[in-house]
Motif scaffolding. Structure first.
Motif, PDB file in Angstrom:
ATOM      1  N   GLN A 264       0.841  -1.198   0.000  1.00 56.79           N
ATOM      2  CA  GLN A 264       0.000   0.000   0.000  1.00 56.79           C
ATOM      3  C   GLN A 264       0.878   1.250   0.000  1.00 56.79           C
ATOM      4  O   GLN A 264       0.695   2.153   0.805  1.00 56.79           O
ATOM      5  CB  GLN A 264      -0.934  -0.011   1.208  1.00 56.79           C
ATOM      6  N   CYS A 265       1.818   1.276  -0.932  1.00 60.52           N
ATOM      7  CA  CYS A 265       2.699   2.429  -1.093  1.00 60.52           C
ATOM      8  C   CYS A 265       2.411   3.115  -2.424  1.00 60.52           C
ATOM      9  O   CYS A 265       2.151   2.457  -3.432  1.00 60.52           O
ATOM     10  CB  CYS A 265       4.167   1.992  -1.058  1.00 60.52           C
ATOM     11  N   TYR A 266       2.482   4.438  -2.424  1.00 58.41           N
ATOM     12  CA  TYR A 266       2.148   5.227  -3.602  1.00 58.41           C
ATOM     13  C   TYR A 266       3.195   6.323  -3.757  1.00 58.41           C
ATOM     14  O   TYR A 266       3.540   6.994  -2.792  1.00 58.41           O
ATOM     15  CB  TYR A 266       0.759   5.855  -3.462  1.00 58.41           C
ATOM     16  N   PHE A 267       3.677   6.504  -4.980  1.00 60.31           N
ATOM     17  CA  PHE A 267       4.710   7.492  -5.254  1.00 60.31           C
ATOM     18  C   PHE A 267       4.185   8.488  -6.283  1.00 60.31           C
ATOM     19  O   PHE A 267       3.744   8.104  -7.358  1.00 60.31           O
ATOM     20  CB  PHE A 267       5.967   6.810  -5.783  1.00 60.31           C
ATOM     21  N   VAL A 268       4.214   9.773  -5.936  1.00 61.29           N
ATOM     22  CA  VAL A 268       3.692  10.805  -6.820  1.00 61.29           C
ATOM     23  C   VAL A 268       4.733  11.905  -7.005  1.00 61.29           C
ATOM     24  O   VAL A 268       5.267  12.425  -6.022  1.00 61.29           O
ATOM     25  CB  VAL A 268       2.385  11.416  -6.274  1.00 61.29           C
ATOM     26  N   GLU A 269       5.009  12.258  -8.253  1.00 59.42           N
ATOM     27  CA  GLU A 269       5.990  13.294  -8.565  1.00 59.42           C
ATOM     28  C   GLU A 269       5.295  14.586  -8.976  1.00 59.42           C
ATOM     29  O   GLU A 269       4.255  14.561  -9.643  1.00 59.42           O
ATOM     30  CB  GLU A 269       6.903  12.826  -9.701  1.00 59.42           C
ATOM     31  N   PHE A 270       5.909  15.707  -8.595  1.00 63.22           N
ATOM     32  CA  PHE A 270       5.436  17.021  -9.007  1.00 63.22           C
ATOM     33  C   PHE A 270       6.605  17.730  -9.701  1.00 63.22           C
ATOM     34  O   PHE A 270       7.560  18.144  -9.041  1.00 63.22           O
ATOM     35  CB  PHE A 270       4.923  17.807  -7.802  1.00 63.22           C
ATOM     36  N   PRO A 271       6.542  17.845 -11.023  1.00 61.68           N
ATOM     37  CA  PRO A 271       7.694  18.314 -11.811  1.00 61.68           C
ATOM     38  C   PRO A 271       8.257  19.664 -11.392  1.00 61.68           C
ATOM     39  O   PRO A 271       9.463  19.885 -11.480  1.00 61.68           O
ATOM     40  CB  PRO A 271       7.142  18.371 -13.244  1.00 61.68           C
ATOM     41  N   SER A 272       7.418  20.599 -10.945  1.00 62.63           N
ATOM     42  CA  SER A 272       7.913  21.939 -10.612  1.00 62.63           C
ATOM     43  C   SER A 272       8.116  22.137  -9.111  1.00 62.63           C
ATOM     44  O   SER A 272       8.472  23.231  -8.671  1.00 62.63           O
ATOM     45  CB  SER A 272       6.942  23.011 -11.138  1.00 62.63           C
ATOM     46  N   GLY A 273       7.913  21.091  -8.310  1.00 66.07           N
ATOM     47  CA  GLY A 273       8.002  21.223  -6.860  1.00 66.07           C
ATOM     48  C   GLY A 273       9.421  21.370  -6.353  1.00 66.07           C
ATOM     49  O   GLY A 273      10.296  20.569  -6.682  1.00 66.07           O
ATOM     50  N   MET A 274       9.657  22.403  -5.524  1.00 68.35           N
ATOM     51  CA  MET A 274      10.935  22.561  -4.841  1.00 68.35           C
ATOM     52  C   MET A 274      10.795  22.042  -3.417  1.00 68.35           C
ATOM     53  O   MET A 274       9.749  21.494  -3.042  1.00 68.35           O
ATOM     54  CB  MET A 274      11.379  24.022  -4.888  1.00 68.35           C
ATOM     55  N   HIS A 275      11.833  22.209  -2.610  1.00 70.32           N
ATOM     56  CA  HIS A 275      11.854  21.549  -1.309  1.00 70.32           C
ATOM     57  C   HIS A 275      10.683  21.957  -0.413  1.00 70.32           C
ATOM     58  O   HIS A 275      10.061  21.111   0.220  1.00 70.32           O
ATOM     59  CB  HIS A 275      13.178  21.839  -0.595  1.00 70.32           C
ATOM     60  N   MET A 276      10.388  23.249  -0.358  1.00 67.68           N
ATOM     61  CA  MET A 276       9.374  23.719   0.575  1.00 67.68           C
ATOM     62  C   MET A 276       8.109  24.248  -0.091  1.00 67.68           C
ATOM     63  O   MET A 276       7.179  24.676   0.603  1.00 67.68           O
ATOM     64  CB  MET A 276       9.974  24.803   1.478  1.00 67.68           C
ATOM     65  N   ASP A 277       8.046  24.211  -1.428  1.00 73.90           N
ATOM     66  CA  ASP A 277       6.861  24.787  -2.075  1.00 73.90           C
ATOM     67  C   ASP A 277       6.106  23.807  -2.961  1.00 73.90           C
ATOM     68  O   ASP A 277       5.291  24.219  -3.785  1.00 73.90           O
ATOM     69  CB  ASP A 277       7.240  26.032  -2.874  1.00 73.90           C
ATOM     70  N   THR A 278       6.358  22.518  -2.806  1.00 75.10           N
ATOM     71  CA  THR A 278       5.643  21.541  -3.633  1.00 75.10           C
ATOM     72  C   THR A 278       4.139  21.657  -3.432  1.00 75.10           C
ATOM     73  O   THR A 278       3.358  21.509  -4.374  1.00 75.10           O
ATOM     74  CB  THR A 278       6.127  20.114  -3.327  1.00 75.10           C
ATOM     75  N   TRP A 279       3.730  21.950  -2.204  1.00 76.16           N
ATOM     76  CA  TRP A 279       2.299  22.110  -1.919  1.00 76.16           C
ATOM     77  C   TRP A 279       1.717  23.299  -2.678  1.00 76.16           C
ATOM     78  O   TRP A 279       0.540  23.297  -3.037  1.00 76.16           O
ATOM     79  CB  TRP A 279       2.077  22.310  -0.422  1.00 76.16           C
ATOM     80  N   LEU A 280       2.537  24.288  -2.945  1.00 76.01           N
ATOM     81  CA  LEU A 280       2.072  25.492  -3.626  1.00 76.01           C
ATOM     82  C   LEU A 280       2.098  25.321  -5.140  1.00 76.01           C
ATOM     83  O   LEU A 280       1.110  25.605  -5.833  1.00 76.01           O
ATOM     84  CB  LEU A 280       2.941  26.679  -3.208  1.00 76.01           C
ATOM     85  N   THR A 281       3.214  24.841  -5.670  1.00 79.85           N
ATOM     86  CA  THR A 281       3.326  24.676  -7.121  1.00 79.85           C
ATOM     87  C   THR A 281       2.495  23.510  -7.627  1.00 79.85           C
ATOM     88  O   THR A 281       2.120  23.475  -8.797  1.00 79.85           O
ATOM     89  CB  THR A 281       4.801  24.471  -7.529  1.00 79.85           C
ATOM     90  N   GLY A 282       2.212  22.559  -6.745  1.00 79.00           N
ATOM     91  CA  GLY A 282       1.421  21.390  -7.152  1.00 79.00           C
ATOM     92  C   GLY A 282      -0.043  21.702  -7.387  1.00 79.00           C
ATOM     93  O   GLY A 282      -0.743  20.923  -8.041  1.00 79.00           O
ATOM     94  N   GLY A 283      -0.511  22.825  -6.840  1.00 80.68           N
ATOM     95  CA  GLY A 283      -1.889  23.257  -7.071  1.00 80.68           C
ATOM     96  C   GLY A 283      -2.929  22.244  -6.626  1.00 80.68           C
ATOM     97  O   GLY A 283      -2.734  21.492  -5.672  1.00 80.68           O
ATOM     98  N   ASP A 284      -4.037  22.214  -7.347  1.00 76.60           N
ATOM     99  CA  ASP A 284      -5.140  21.325  -6.974  1.00 76.60           C
ATOM    100  C   ASP A 284      -4.755  19.860  -7.055  1.00 76.60           C
ATOM    101  O   ASP A 284      -5.250  19.038  -6.275  1.00 76.60           O
ATOM    102  CB  ASP A 284      -6.346  21.579  -7.893  1.00 76.60           C
ATOM    103  N   ARG A 285      -3.870  19.520  -7.984  1.00 80.78           N
ATOM    104  CA  ARG A 285      -3.460  18.104  -8.099  1.00 80.78           C
ATOM    105  C   ARG A 285      -2.785  17.620  -6.821  1.00 80.78           C
ATOM    106  O   ARG A 285      -2.974  16.468  -6.408  1.00 80.78           O
ATOM    107  CB  ARG A 285      -2.525  17.934  -9.293  1.00 80.78           C
ATOM    108  N   TYR A 286      -2.025  18.489  -6.193  1.00 80.76           N
ATOM    109  CA  TYR A 286      -1.357  18.130  -4.939  1.00 80.76           C
ATOM    110  C   TYR A 286      -2.393  17.726  -3.890  1.00 80.76           C
ATOM    111  O   TYR A 286      -2.295  16.662  -3.268  1.00 80.76           O
ATOM    112  CB  TYR A 286      -0.532  19.325  -4.465  1.00 80.76           C
ATOM    113  N   TRP A 287      -3.396  18.576  -3.703  1.00 79.27           N
ATOM    114  CA  TRP A 287      -4.391  18.310  -2.664  1.00 79.27           C
ATOM    115  C   TRP A 287      -5.304  17.156  -3.051  1.00 79.27           C
ATOM    116  O   TRP A 287      -5.714  16.372  -2.183  1.00 79.27           O
ATOM    117  CB  TRP A 287      -5.193  19.571  -2.373  1.00 79.27           C
ATOM    118  N   ARG A 288      -5.614  16.995  -4.329  1.00 78.69           N
ATOM    119  CA  ARG A 288      -6.432  15.862  -4.759  1.00 78.69           C
ATOM    120  C   ARG A 288      -5.714  14.546  -4.520  1.00 78.69           C
ATOM    121  O   ARG A 288      -6.336  13.540  -4.154  1.00 78.69           O
ATOM    122  CB  ARG A 288      -6.782  15.991  -6.251  1.00 78.69           C
TER     123      ARG A 288
END
Length: 316
Positions: A264-288
């Motif tokens: 039950q492991c899941y790996f998700v990449e965010f191409p524009s995510g930096m160390h502390m702002d992945t939550w911000l650059t990831g937008g709605d996809r991050y929260w979904r």
């Protein structure tokens, strides 16, 4: 020729010794940064400034250190999931409030934010042993509360917080429902080679005996790679591919180690995510992504758990 070889060997030996000395002398400054440059240890804002419903929580770690935390509720009577958020090493919990404000709205959850010892309003000085006890004290507090559903506790750790959260999750398989790791390193020894580049040769080229010595000298090893495979709860790995602090390969290594033992492991990449702002650059996809993970493994929806999933299957 012999004298040249001897000089070379002495020079290499000197580099090794110097590298180990630097690692020993400055390791706590590399691992723990309770105060950001130019700021004070105090909180610049509190949740009330963002119109959040919150409670100041004061705890005692098992060694007697006084700790401070914020328990932030979506609504006064919210009994949905509760996320234990463990922060990165720099600054204090107040610097994460804007992200947490959005987290509450997007995930419809409560959030518990602990100030590690030596951070914010908490007493003491940070160490791996001490912070591990702090995290356990925070979980024990949540388990005793009657105003939340203690069967829906999720641990969410970013960077250093991921190492803290992984250790807590491993130690509490019956109390924690799921784990979310974001931009977390494999170990402090591996990070030493990233932050101090000349140590890569020392660490990478060392003998097994040399590595044992290096591990002995590291006071806070935070070797998440050694414990991630022992975690049985569902794990979501969130990786920002532009991470300028922790090389993204660390997250891939953690996922590979965990997925070998945990289906039950899941790996998700965010191409524009930096160390502390992945939550911000990831937008709605991050929260979904996080919402979907929680719905599968925390909110009671049925999930067959038959296969580990990579970023391709979890990114929709």
């Amino acid at each position: 020729m012999v004298s040249y070889v001897n000089a070379l060997l002495y020079g290499v030996g000197g580099i090794v010794v110097a590298g180990m000395a630097l690692l020993v002398a400055f390791q706590d400054r590399l691992v723990y940064v309770p105060v950001l440059p130019g700021l004070t240890k105090s909180y610049p804002i509190n949740p009330a400034r963002l119109r959040l419903i919150y409670e100041d929580v004061w705890l005692r770690s098992s060694d007697g250190v006084k700790l401070h935390a914020w328990f932030i509720k979506l609504l006064p009577d919210c009994r949905g999931p509760t996320i234990m958020f463990f922060q990165e090493n720099a600054g204090n919990i107040a610097h994460r409030l804007e992200m947490v404000r959005i987290m509450l709205q997007k995930l419809q959850c409560n959030v518990f934010m602990l100030s590690y010892r030596g951070y914010g309003a908490s007493d003491g000085y940070p160490s791996q042993h001490g912070i591990t006890m702090d995290a356990q004290a925070a979980l024990d507090h949540l388990m005793q509360r009657t105003d939340i559903d203690t069967s829906q506790i999720i641990v969410f750790g970013r960077s250093l917080g991921g190492a803290v959260g992984a250790a807590l999750t491993k130690n509490n398989p019956e109390k924690i429902s799921a784990l979310i790791l974001e931009n977390t390193f494999t170990s402090i020894l591996d990070m030493a080679g990233v932050l101090l580049p000349f140590l890569k040769w020392v660490i990478g080229g060392s003998t097994a005996k040399g590595l044992k010595i290096m591990n002995f000298l590291v006071r806070s090893p935070w070797s998440t790679i050694d414990i991630i495979g022992q975690i049985k709860q569902p794990i979501l790995f969130i990786s920002g591919l532009q991470d300028e602090m922790v090389p993204p390969i660390h997250m891939k290594m953690l996922y590979a180690k965990a997925a070998a033992h945990n289906k039950q492991c899941y790996f998700v990449e965010f191409p524009s995510g930096m160390h502390m702002d992945t939550w911000l650059t990831g937008g709605d996809r991050y929260w979904r992504t996080i919402q979907h993970f929680m719905e599968q493994h925390v909110s009671g929806r049925k999930h067959d758990g038959s296969n580990s999933r990579s970023s391709d299957s979890q990114s929709s």
